[in-house]
Each structure stands twice: as C-alpha cells, then as structure tokens.
Design a protein around this motif. Structure first.
Motif, mmCIF file in Angstrom:
data_model
loop_
_atom_site.group_PDB
_atom_site.id
_atom_site.type_symbol
_atom_site.label_atom_id
_atom_site.label_comp_id
_atom_site.label_asym_id
_atom_site.label_seq_id
_atom_site.Cartn_x
_atom_site.Cartn_y
_atom_site.Cartn_z
ATOM 1 N N LYS A 189 37.014 38.326 58.072
ATOM 2 C CA LYS A 189 37.943 37.745 57.095
ATOM 3 C C LYS A 189 38.185 38.713 55.940
ATOM 4 C CE LYS A 189 36.833 33.035 58.414
ATOM 5 N NZ LYS A 189 36.072 33.472 59.609
ATOM 6 N N PRO A 190 39.406 38.721 55.410
ATOM 7 C CA PRO A 190 39.751 39.676 54.351
ATOM 8 C C PRO A 190 39.146 39.310 53.007
ATOM 9 C CG PRO A 190 41.566 38.178 54.758
ATOM 10 C CD PRO A 190 40.539 37.873 55.800
ATOM 11 N N ASP A 191 39.122 40.291 52.112
ATOM 12 C CA ASP A 191 38.687 40.093 50.729
ATOM 13 C C ASP A 191 39.681 39.142 50.060
ATOM 14 O OD1 ASP A 191 38.145 40.240 48.002
ATOM 15 O OD2 ASP A 191 37.753 42.385 48.026
ATOM 16 N N VAL A 192 39.187 38.025 49.550
ATOM 17 C CA VAL A 192 40.063 37.012 48.963
ATOM 18 C C VAL A 192 40.819 37.546 47.755
ATOM 19 C CG1 VAL A 192 38.354 36.031 47.383
ATOM 20 C CG2 VAL A 192 40.160 34.573 48.310
ATOM 21 N N ASN A 193 40.330 38.613 47.139
ATOM 22 C CA ASN A 193 40.987 39.189 45.970
ATOM 23 C C ASN A 193 42.077 40.195 46.338
ATOM 24 O OD1 ASN A 193 39.284 37.855 43.971
ATOM 25 N ND2 ASN A 193 37.654 39.206 44.688
ATOM 26 N N LYS A 194 42.216 40.473 47.632
ATOM 27 C CA LYS A 194 43.193 41.469 48.080
ATOM 28 C C LYS A 194 44.084 40.916 49.197
ATOM 29 C CE LYS A 194 40.040 45.290 46.950
ATOM 30 N NZ LYS A 194 39.317 46.475 47.488
ATOM 31 N N LEU A 195 44.374 39.629 49.140
ATOM 32 C CA LEU A 195 45.116 38.998 50.233
ATOM 33 C C LEU A 195 46.567 39.447 50.318
ATOM 34 C CD1 LEU A 195 43.791 35.321 50.047
ATOM 35 C CD2 LEU A 195 43.281 37.053 51.783
ATOM 36 N N GLY A 196 47.248 39.552 49.168
ATOM 37 C CA GLY A 196 48.680 39.776 49.234
ATOM 38 C C GLY A 196 49.337 38.594 49.928
ATOM 39 N N PHE A 197 50.445 38.856 50.622
ATOM 40 C CA PHE A 197 51.146 37.770 51.312
ATOM 41 C C PHE A 197 51.530 38.205 52.714
ATOM 42 C CE2 PHE A 197 54.256 34.676 52.495
ATOM 43 C CZ PHE A 197 53.853 33.513 51.847
ATOM 44 N N GLY A 198 51.064 37.433 53.707
ATOM 45 C CA GLY A 198 51.458 37.663 55.091
ATOM 46 C C GLY A 198 50.896 38.913 55.728
ATOM 47 N N LYS A 199 49.759 39.382 55.266
ATOM 48 C CA LYS A 199 49.162 40.608 55.807
ATOM 49 C C LYS A 199 48.087 40.342 56.850
ATOM 50 C CE LYS A 199 49.837 43.307 51.552
ATOM 51 N NZ LYS A 199 49.149 44.092 50.497
ATOM 52 N N TYR A 200 47.451 39.188 56.763
ATOM 53 C CA TYR A 200 46.312 38.878 57.634
ATOM 54 C C TYR A 200 46.600 37.598 58.416
ATOM 55 C CZ TYR A 200 44.209 42.072 54.259
ATOM 56 O OH TYR A 200 43.965 43.147 53.452
ATOM 57 N N PHE A 201 46.068 37.529 59.638
ATOM 58 C CA PHE A 201 46.323 36.369 60.493
ATOM 59 C C PHE A 201 45.021 35.880 61.109
ATOM 60 C CE2 PHE A 201 50.128 38.923 60.219
ATOM 61 C CZ PHE A 201 51.046 37.980 59.772
ATOM 62 N N THR A 202 44.930 34.581 61.283
ATOM 63 C CA THR A 202 43.685 33.960 61.709
ATOM 64 C C THR A 202 43.418 34.206 63.195
ATOM 65 O OG1 THR A 202 44.705 31.841 62.258
ATOM 66 C CG2 THR A 202 44.035 32.169 59.963
ATOM 67 N N ASP A 203 42.331 33.650 63.689
ATOM 68 C CA ASP A 203 41.878 33.926 65.055
ATOM 69 C C ASP A 203 42.680 33.203 66.137
ATOM 70 O OD1 ASP A 203 39.513 35.600 64.483
ATOM 71 O OD2 ASP A 203 38.765 33.791 63.491
ATOM 72 N N HIS A 204 43.349 32.119 65.766
ATOM 73 C CA HIS A 204 44.004 31.291 66.782
ATOM 74 C C HIS A 204 45.458 30.985 66.422
ATOM 75 C CE1 HIS A 204 39.647 30.477 67.107
ATOM 76 N NE2 HIS A 204 39.904 30.447 68.400
ATOM 77 N N MET A 205 46.205 30.560 67.411
ATOM 78 C CA MET A 205 47.599 30.184 67.241
ATOM 79 C C MET A 205 47.885 28.946 68.079
ATOM 80 S SD MET A 205 49.104 33.341 69.545
ATOM 81 C CE MET A 205 50.825 32.983 69.267
#
Length: 353
Positions: free
Chosen positions: A12-28
């Motif tokens: 999981k990404p650093d919550v302080n460096k999320l930005g917007f729409g850069k990271y995606f979860t494990d499932h869809m």
C-alpha cells in the motif's frame, strides 16, 4: 457473485503521497453483457483486459464512466456518498449512447462487496478517500457505426488525496472562446469518453497560458459559460450564488446538486440560469463578483482565484478562498464523512465498525 481473491497483494502507498488516481487496489469488479443480459458479477484480481482490435470502443468511442468515493472513519465504519445516484446517472449516459443499462440494486451490492474486500485500502487521513471508478465499454468486434451488442462493465478503486496538487489553493481557469466541448442535443450531459478527449487540446492551450482548467462557453453563441473541464462552476455575484442551468450540454453533477440543496437549506439564494461572460465582466468591474468555485466528486469544492478571458484577467476575492466557498467545502465534506448530519439520506453505510 463469484469472488477470486488475489494471492499477490500489493504494497500500500504512503498515505501522505497519494495524489489522485496513481494507485489501484488488489481487486476489481467485472460484469459482461451479451445476448441481452448481464452476467453474474465477478470480483477478481486487478489485471489487464484483452480486447479484440475491432472492439467498438476502440473505433467509435462507445464508452461511459462514473466517479464516487468511499470513506472509513477512525472506528472502521465504511460509507459512501450518494452511490445510487451515480449508477442512475450512468444509466442515463448509457441510454444516450445506446448502451446496456445496469441493474441498479445488484450493481450497487457488487460495488459494496468490492469495497468491503478492499477496506484496508481506504485511507483515513483528513482529505483522503477511496475513489471508485465504474466504467462501461462496448466490446463487440466489428467495423461499422452502430451500437455494440456486447459490453464490459468494470469497477476499479484508487486511494486518493487531493485532486489538485495545491489542495485548496485557488485555481486559475481560462474561458475558452475558440474550441467547443459540447452542444445542446449532443453528449454534453452524458459522462462519456469522447467529451473528455474533446477537452484535451483546449486544456493544453490554457496550460501554456498559465491556467489550470478551461471554462467552456456554449457552442451556439459562444456567449454563456457552461462548465469547467472537471467540474461544474458557481459564482457569487453580489451575494447571490449563481450557476449555469442544466440545458442538455452540461453534466448534471451530483456534487453540484448536493451543493445547491445544502446552500438553500442554510438560507443562501441560489440561481440556476444562463450566465454570460459579459455579465461576469460587468460584475467584476463593479466589484460584485465576490467568489467563484467549482464542484465535482474528485475535488468536492475547488475555489477559483483567477478567471482569464482573452486579454482580461479577473482576480477573484484577492485570489483567496471566499467565505461561502470555505463554508460549503466544510459542510459538504463534513456530511460525506458524517461530521455533520444531513436530512437527505445521502450517506450509505456499507460496513459497520
């Protein structure tokens, strides 16, 4: 509902460096439409799609999407803000593009289950949330301009922070007077792929002029302002809140609707009507253009500090967030995260603490 859990979970990404729409979860979540019906919802590991090169969406742009958010409080309770309205609006977009409409209740429950599975991805820091992106595309393989008979509907999730890099710092918008986004009778009120592709060139031009967003004018007269590339627009003119009316070329924003209802509930005068660029210039010259802000799922409320039109630059409220804008941001985000109660049943609980 078929559920296949991933065996290779992501870090999981650093919550302080999320930005917007850069990271995606494990499932869809995935559902397929063929032979006139939707398949059973399937939750599966996040992965690439395989599409036939002749798929309708690749040639004729038959695709739509939505955006909404999930929240988790410090005790672990998970909620969403007006998710049913998003699915209903997606169905209106589907109808406009001759696409298959979704079963609302079944689709919502599948989305809720996906979020429950990914609950550990929901950030809880102030200003963060889990962004939910439902999308539908035409997948039938043929070359010819007519509606697909096959579709894929999918939902992906992304933990996000502020939509804009500068957070709530006022944004700069440029009034576009050359290019058009949509016309009455077109697809402006649908949340479809082509609308956003059509906005890219004007956005590039605005960026080169030092602006961050484009404020579109109507295609017929190029006289009335309509909406910004990623949000609906509001102005405070001589103490009254004014926003362009929905005439078929403007996206009926869910945050827009929420803002109007909340403002009126607390005694503010809100006018939905045509707003000309000349009216804005006159109000600015007379010192009556008090505030400007945008509304949308991604940013919720975004203050506007500068409006540029041709060689005219209007600095709104000394390029600072206005009183009404600040109040509305606090009130809406407070309702979304249940800091404030609301009388509209907008917050839906999908998992208890």
């Amino acid at each position: 509902m078929k559920i296949t859990l991933s065996k290779n979970l992501k870090q999981k990404p650093d919550v302080n460096k999320l930005g917007f729409g850069k990271y995606f979860t494990d499932h869809m979540l995935v559902m397929e439409y063929s032979d006139g019906k939707w398949s059973e919802p399937e939750i599966k590991p996040y992965e690439d799609f395989s599409l036939n090169p002749a798929s309708v969406v690749l040639h004729y742009g038959q695709g739509i999407f939505e955006g909404c958010k999930a929240y988790k409080n410090a005790e672990g309770k998970i909620t969403m803000f007006r998710p049913e309205d998003n699915i209903k609006r997606m169905n209106r977009s589907a109808a406009r593009l001759c696409m298959a409409e979704l079963p609302v209740k079944e689709t919502l429950e599948a989305v809720f289950e996906l979020i429950r599975i990914e609950k550990d991805w929901i950030p809880t820091a102030p200003g963060t949330s889990l962004y939910v992106r439902p999308t539908m595309v035409g997948t039938e393989a043929f070359l010819g301009v007519h509606p697909s008979k096959k579709y894929i509907f999918f939902v992906i999730l992304s933990p996000v922070g502020s939509y804009y890099a500068n957070g709530l710092a006022p944004t700069r918008i440029y009034v576009e007077d050359v290019y058009n986004r949509a016309a009455i009778g077109g697809t402006g009120e649908a949340k479809c792929l082509g609308n956003y592709a059509a906005s890219l060139l004007a956005a590039e031009v605005a960026n080169k002029k030092g602006y961050e967003q484009v404020l579109w004018m109507d295609a017929a007269e190029r006289k009335y302002v309509e909406e910004v590339g990623s949000m609906n627009i509001f102005f405070v003119i001589d103490g009254k809140v004014v926003t362009p009316e929905l005439d078929g070329s403007i996206l009926p924003g869910i945050t827009r609707d929420s803002a109007i209802k909340v403002l009126r509930e607390f005694g503010y005068t809100v006018e939905e009507r045509k707003v000309s660029i000349d009216e804005l210039l006159k109000a600015y010259a007379e010192g009556k253009l008090n505030e400007a802000f945008g509304t949308g799922t991604a940013a919720v409320i975004s203050p506007v500090g500068i409006i540029g039109y041709k060689d005219k630059v209007m600095e709104i409220n000394n390029n600072k967030m206005g009183r009404i804008t600040e109040w509305l941001y606090d009130r809406l985000t407070g309702i979304q995260t249940e800091r404030y109660p609301n009388s509209y049943n907008w917050v839906v609980e999908i998992a208890k603490a």
